[in-house]
Design an enzyme around this catalytic site. Structure first.
Site, short mmCIF file in Angstrom:
data_model
loop_
_atom_site.label_atom_id
_atom_site.label_comp_id
_atom_site.label_asym_id
_atom_site.label_seq_id
_atom_site.Cartn_x
_atom_site.Cartn_y
_atom_site.Cartn_z
N ASP A 43 0.87 -1.18 0.00
CA ASP A 43 0.00 0.00 0.00
C ASP A 43 0.90 1.23 0.00
O ASP A 43 1.40 1.63 -1.05
CB ASP A 43 -0.93 -0.09 1.20
CG ASP A 43 -1.98 1.01 1.25
OD1 ASP A 43 -2.00 1.85 0.34
OD2 ASP A 43 -2.78 1.04 2.19
N PHE A 76 -9.93 -0.16 -0.39
CA PHE A 76 -9.66 -1.13 0.65
C PHE A 76 -10.24 -2.47 0.23
O PHE A 76 -11.43 -2.58 -0.05
CB PHE A 76 -10.24 -0.69 1.99
CG PHE A 76 -9.70 -1.49 3.13
CD1 PHE A 76 -8.46 -1.20 3.67
CD2 PHE A 76 -10.42 -2.55 3.64
CE1 PHE A 76 -7.93 -1.96 4.71
CE2 PHE A 76 -9.91 -3.32 4.68
CZ PHE A 76 -8.66 -3.03 5.22
N VAL A 77 -9.37 -3.48 0.16
CA VAL A 77 -9.80 -4.79 -0.33
C VAL A 77 -9.64 -5.86 0.75
O VAL A 77 -8.82 -5.71 1.66
CB VAL A 77 -9.03 -5.20 -1.61
CG1 VAL A 77 -9.38 -4.30 -2.77
CG2 VAL A 77 -7.53 -5.21 -1.37
P1 IMP Z 1 1.69 -0.28 3.94
O1 IMP Z 1 2.70 -0.15 5.02
O2 IMP Z 1 0.85 0.95 3.81
O3 IMP Z 1 2.27 -0.69 2.60
O4 IMP Z 1 0.65 -1.38 4.42
C1 IMP Z 1 0.85 -2.73 4.24
C2 IMP Z 1 -0.07 -3.53 5.13
O5 IMP Z 1 -1.31 -2.85 5.42
C3 IMP Z 1 -0.47 -4.79 4.40
O6 IMP Z 1 0.44 -5.85 4.62
C4 IMP Z 1 -1.86 -5.08 4.98
O7 IMP Z 1 -1.73 -5.81 6.18
C5 IMP Z 1 -2.42 -3.71 5.29
N1 IMP Z 1 -3.28 -3.21 4.18
C6 IMP Z 1 -3.01 -2.24 3.30
N2 IMP Z 1 -4.00 -2.05 2.42
C7 IMP Z 1 -4.95 -2.97 2.74
C8 IMP Z 1 -6.25 -3.30 2.17
O8 IMP Z 1 -6.73 -2.73 1.17
N3 IMP Z 1 -6.91 -4.31 2.79
C9 IMP Z 1 -6.43 -4.98 3.87
N4 IMP Z 1 -5.24 -4.70 4.43
C10 IMP Z 1 -4.50 -3.70 3.88
#
Ligand code: IMP
Length: 180
Positions: A103, A152-153
């Site tokens: 993300d 959000f998925v």
């Molecule tokens: P980042 O640090 O923002 O890249 O977030 C990564 C983590 O956030 C992922 O490993 C997921 O656990 C959670 N995450 C991010 N986007 C989503 C989503 O759309 N659905 C569910 N979990 C998410």
């Protein structure tokens, strides 16, 4: 049958199965003659790891890390904490980190820096999903399953408040599902 809380399916069960087979073949070619340590980031990536590992034909070992991420809200806090470290030493080994979704990239950035300091022979990332146009920090992610819109998925390991991880597809929740 589609779950009543799911508004739409973004990636179907068949598409996921096919893509994981392709990724497994690609990884097997890239690591021919080597052994790989697969490191899944708990909890979401556990399901992806289970399927991917079975599509890889070179020897693999598996290990797990847990980091804090969202709790039950849907926004990245940017605060990352290691809740569970690896059981294995990784110095001199080929490490492939398995993520469910990239993300903002904040979680992986922290994790990769931490793992790189342990001097693996190589360190790469495979993520099932990557959110289009969302990465706030540059991450070199060698293998990407699918690019998905910035929504959000849930499903295939991804949760909302620990629910929906067992859905066999990736979908978007109905707004009403957030209110329970
Ligand atoms: P980042 O640090 O923002 O890249 O977030 C990564 C983590 O956030 C992922 O490993 C997921 O656990 C959670 N995450 C991010 N986007 C989503 C989503 O759309 N659905 C569910 N979990 C998410």
């Amino acid at each position: 049958m589609i779950h009543p809380d799911i508004e739409s399916i973004i990636v179907s069960e068949d598409e996921i199965r096919q893509r994981i087979a392709e990724l497994g073949a690609e990884i097997s070619r890239d690591y021919a003659g080597e052994r790989i340590l697969l490191v899944a980031v708990l909890r979401g990536a556990a399901l992806f790891m289970a399927d991917l590992a079975r599509q890889i034909t070179v020897p693999v070992e598996i290990d797990f890390m847990a980091v804090s991420s969202y709790g039950s809200s849907t926004k990245s806090s940017g605060v990352v904490r290691i809740l569970k470290d690896l059981d294995e030493q990784i110095e001199g080994r080929h490490v492939l980190v398995i993520e469910d979704i990239l993300d903002t990239g904040l979680t992986l950035k922290y994790l990769l820096k931490n793992l790189a300091s342990r001097k693996p022979a190589s360190l790469e990332v495979v993520t099932l999903l990557s959110k289009e146009g969302k990465q706030r920090v540059p991450i070199s992610c060698k293998y990407i399953g699918f690019s998905v819109p910035d929504e959000f998925v849930v499903g295939f390991g991804l949760d909302f408040a620990e629910r929906y991880r067992n859905l066999p597809y990736i979908g978007v929740l109905r707004p009403s599902a957030y209110q329970d």
